[in-house]
Structure formats: structure tokens, C-alpha cells
Motif scaffolding. Structure first.
Motif, short mmCIF file in Angstrom:
data_model
loop_
_atom_site.label_atom_id
_atom_site.label_comp_id
_atom_site.label_asym_id
_atom_site.label_seq_id
_atom_site.Cartn_x
_atom_site.Cartn_y
_atom_site.Cartn_z
N ASP A 48 48.74 -19.56 -1.15
CA ASP A 48 47.91 -20.60 -1.79
C ASP A 48 48.01 -21.87 -0.95
OD1 ASP A 48 46.61 -22.43 -3.38
OD2 ASP A 48 47.58 -21.77 -5.24
N PRO A 83 46.97 -31.50 5.25
CA PRO A 83 45.71 -30.79 5.03
C PRO A 83 45.93 -29.26 5.05
CG PRO A 83 45.46 -32.46 6.74
CD PRO A 83 46.92 -32.36 6.43
N ALA A 84 45.24 -28.56 4.17
CA ALA A 84 45.38 -27.10 4.08
C ALA A 84 44.99 -26.43 5.39
CB ALA A 84 44.52 -26.57 2.94
N GLU A 136 46.03 -24.38 -0.62
CA GLU A 136 45.69 -25.63 -1.30
C GLU A 136 46.90 -26.20 -2.04
OE1 GLU A 136 42.89 -27.36 -0.98
OE2 GLU A 136 42.12 -25.83 0.39
N LEU A 137 47.60 -25.34 -2.77
CA LEU A 137 48.78 -25.79 -3.52
C LEU A 137 49.87 -26.29 -2.57
CD1 LEU A 137 50.52 -26.06 -6.09
CD2 LEU A 137 51.18 -23.66 -5.76
N GLY A 193 51.72 -32.59 1.25
CA GLY A 193 50.96 -33.76 1.69
C GLY A 193 50.34 -33.60 3.06
N ALA A 196 49.57 -27.29 0.49
CA ALA A 196 49.11 -28.51 1.18
C ALA A 196 49.29 -29.72 0.29
CB ALA A 196 47.64 -28.35 1.58
N GLU A 197 49.01 -29.55 -0.99
CA GLU A 197 49.18 -30.66 -1.93
C GLU A 197 50.66 -31.02 -2.08
OE1 GLU A 197 48.39 -31.56 -6.62
OE2 GLU A 197 46.94 -30.30 -5.57
N LEU A 198 51.50 -30.00 -2.18
CA LEU A 198 52.94 -30.25 -2.33
C LEU A 198 53.54 -30.94 -1.10
CD1 LEU A 198 54.08 -26.87 -3.91
CD2 LEU A 198 53.99 -29.09 -5.04
#
Length: 119
Positions: free
Chosen positions: A41, A52-53, A43-44, A50, A46-48
Motif C-alpha cells: 500500500d 511521495p508514493a 499510498e499509506l 512523508g 508514503a503518508e506515514l
């Protein structure tokens, strides 16, 4: 003297390039492992993290699934091993260690208002 400086600089540059290659490999492997642990995942993750995916996926792409599995297994084995207890070495600077704390939590001369007999 100039030749010695040039040789030293070249050796330092070679060592730095080698260290950079090792760091790049470790970063790619870490990206692949974390993606694998989070079921790819991007996207997840990348968010965690910080980042870009797309960057995360690009970093992880060169690492094979087998290598990622190998690293994960190494981490599992390492986490299951009992940790060695390190003993502190005695201080050699001659400084005294503070006395062990007594059962009293309040400093001397200060009434502990939480106790019924304080006063």
C-alpha cells in the motif's frame, strides 16, 4: 605535498562513493521491506513516511521480492533473540555517585500534604 593531498582526496572520494552506494542500497531495501510489510500500500506508507508514493515505489522497484522476504526474516530473527544485558562500567572520573533514594518522596523540611499525619 600536493600529490599526497590529491591522493588523500581521491581515497576519501572513493570511500564516500562506496558509502553512498551502500546507503542507497539500504534505502532501496528498506523501502521494499516497508511496502511488503504494509501489503504494498504505497499510498499509506508514503503518508506515514512523508514521501511521495511514486518516489517510494521507484526506490523499492529494483529490490526483488526474495530479497525483501530475506530482510524481513532477518529482522524477525533479530527481534526474537534475547537481548544481552549491558552492565554499566564504574565511573572512572572520581565523581561520587548520589546516595540511593530513601522511601520519602518529599525533600527534607517540606511537609507531604498527601499523608494524614503531615502537618
Amino acid at each position: 605535498m600536493a600529490a599526497t593531498n590529491a591522493l588523500t582526496a581521491r581515497e576519501a572520494a572513493a570511500k564516500a562513493a562506496h558509502a553512498k552506494d551502500e546507503a542507497d542500497t539500504a534505502a532501496r531495501e528498506a523501502a521494499a521491506v516497508v511496502l511488503r510489510l504494509f501489503d504494498n500500500d504505497a499510498e499509506l506508507v508514503a503518508e506515514l513516511l512523508g514521501v511521495p508514493a511514486e518516489e517510494l515505489e521507484r526506490e523499492a522497484k529494483p529490490v526483488t521480492a526474495a530479497r525483501a522476504k530475506e530482510i524481513i526474516e532477518e529482522l524477525r530473527v533479530r527481534s526474537e533473540r534475547p537481548h544481552a544485558v549491558r552492565r554499566r562500567r564504574p565511573r572512572t572520573d572520581g565523581a561520587e555517585t548520589p546516595p540511593p533514594p530513601t522511601g520519602d518522596s518529599a525533600p527534607m523540611g517540606v511537609a507531604d500534604v498527601s499523608r494524614p499525619d503531615a502537618g
